[in-house]
Scaffold this motif. Sequence first.
Motif, mmCIF file in Angstrom:
data_model
loop_
_atom_site.group_PDB
_atom_site.id
_atom_site.type_symbol
_atom_site.label_atom_id
_atom_site.label_comp_id
_atom_site.label_asym_id
_atom_site.label_seq_id
_atom_site.Cartn_x
_atom_site.Cartn_y
_atom_site.Cartn_z
ATOM 1 N N GLN A 17 -10.889 0.133 41.899
ATOM 2 C CA GLN A 17 -11.279 1.288 42.506
ATOM 3 C C GLN A 17 -9.324 1.336 41.908
ATOM 4 O O GLN A 17 -8.690 2.373 41.691
ATOM 5 C CB GLN A 17 -10.980 1.404 43.697
ATOM 6 C CG GLN A 17 -12.845 1.467 43.816
ATOM 7 C CD GLN A 17 -12.925 2.076 45.435
ATOM 8 O OE1 GLN A 17 -12.275 1.625 46.326
ATOM 9 N NE2 GLN A 17 -14.050 1.151 45.673
ATOM 10 N N VAL B 54 -12.841 7.031 43.665
ATOM 11 C CA VAL B 54 -11.281 7.576 43.045
ATOM 12 C C VAL B 54 -11.410 8.638 43.187
ATOM 13 O O VAL B 54 -10.130 8.773 43.117
ATOM 14 C CB VAL B 54 -11.385 6.149 41.735
ATOM 15 C CG1 VAL B 54 -10.312 6.296 41.144
ATOM 16 C CG2 VAL B 54 -10.776 5.241 42.395
ATOM 17 N N THR C 250 -2.673 5.914 43.606
ATOM 18 C CA THR C 250 -3.368 4.955 44.920
ATOM 19 C C THR C 250 -3.114 4.451 46.326
ATOM 20 O O THR C 250 -1.840 4.286 45.854
ATOM 21 C CB THR C 250 -3.347 3.591 44.029
ATOM 22 O OG1 THR C 250 -3.211 3.324 42.347
ATOM 23 C CG2 THR C 250 -4.092 1.988 44.756
ATOM 24 N N ALA D 286 -8.046 4.153 39.278
ATOM 25 C CA ALA D 286 -6.780 4.925 39.331
ATOM 26 C C ALA D 286 -5.691 4.968 38.169
ATOM 27 O O ALA D 286 -5.406 6.113 37.767
ATOM 28 C CB ALA D 286 -6.573 5.424 40.656
ATOM 29 N N HIS D 287 -5.267 3.532 38.243
ATOM 30 C CA HIS D 287 -4.865 3.299 37.319
ATOM 31 C C HIS D 287 -4.689 4.325 35.840
ATOM 32 O O HIS D 287 -4.320 4.887 35.291
ATOM 33 C CB HIS D 287 -4.303 2.229 37.202
ATOM 34 C CG HIS D 287 -3.495 1.165 36.296
ATOM 35 N ND1 HIS D 287 -1.613 1.623 36.370
ATOM 36 C CD2 HIS D 287 -3.088 0.975 35.227
ATOM 37 C CE1 HIS D 287 -1.610 1.490 35.045
ATOM 38 N NE2 HIS D 287 -2.194 0.619 34.232
ATOM 39 N N ALA E 6 -8.411 10.743 44.908
ATOM 40 C CA ALA E 6 -7.312 11.202 44.279
ATOM 41 C C ALA E 6 -7.282 13.139 44.551
ATOM 42 O O ALA E 6 -6.199 13.578 44.490
ATOM 43 C CB ALA E 6 -7.082 11.689 42.895
ATOM 44 N N LEU F 114 -3.743 8.195 38.445
ATOM 45 C CA LEU F 114 -3.915 9.114 40.034
ATOM 46 C C LEU F 114 -3.483 7.774 40.881
ATOM 47 O O LEU F 114 -3.662 7.062 40.347
ATOM 48 C CB LEU F 114 -5.705 9.051 40.287
ATOM 49 C CG LEU F 114 -6.229 9.816 38.924
ATOM 50 C CD1 LEU F 114 -8.111 9.809 39.813
ATOM 51 C CD2 LEU F 114 -6.320 11.561 38.923
#
Length: 315
Positions: A229, A205, A240, A233-234, A209, A238
Amino acid sequence: MAADEPQPGPLEHHERGAGRYAPSPSGDLHFGNLRTAVLAWLFARRTGRRFYLRVEDIDTQRSSAQSALRQIEDLVTLGLDFDGEPTYQSDNTSAYEAALRALMERGQVFECYCSRKDIQEAARAPHAIPGRYPGTCRDLPEAERDRRRAELMGQGRAPALRLRAEATRWRVRDALLGDYTGEVDDFILRRGGQQPDWAYNLAVVVDDAAAGIDQVVRGDDLAASSPRQAYLAHLLGLPTPGYAHVPLVLGPSGKRLAKRDGAVTLRQMLADAPVAQVVARLAASVGVEGCDSLPGLLEEFDPEGLPRGAWVFKD
């Protein structure tokens, strides 16, 4: 709980986005690995994206620098091109530490003292969800944490660090599988033991990003990990990526392709056939017959024509 955030379409033209191929350097790439690499390259190049190579070498027990070099040589021999030099996950530990610290500051990480045996036994309990972490260490009293931590330290081991997930399910969008909803549990962020290693779900992840990856093309055996993942990220704020999980290559027995199935690596195949013949075989496996070069394959490839079932390798 599932994600309703807009995500990029991995098949849409995108001049500033990027795709990637990210092998683990634990041995020579076989036909199935090469097919996934070619598909990742095709998906990226046909949509105007940059294409990166990342060596996922954080598993120190299985990875080797020699294997990484052989894999890179094989990909170049096949005709793949990349934007920039290959990157290595082992160079990115400071970024993983920063992400972990951000989660810890928000109380979203806890120590786990369980062994694999502990988790396996808990998974056999009535009403347990197969493969899901049962939450054994999530809400332990502090005194018990101190005792378990000291016990591990006395053995020269560190506890694992897990995400304190507040979601149980998360949805991602996949160009081949459609909307895909999967389980989310308190998955590992950093493995414990005598030599703690960063876990794949955190590393991938953060790396994607940082590189601006908005298109992830990989084997469909990894589809179940994408909701975890995307959820991570959430939490980290970051973006997705869009996903395209492609079918695997199976051996003649119907099991996942392996060394037991004969000359499956590029180096083995090149002992009996030129590169063009190997490329033609790869092209046929993705739905394009009679093409023996990657530039030609890029012109003819259509994701809609990609076989949706596993492809069987016959030596």
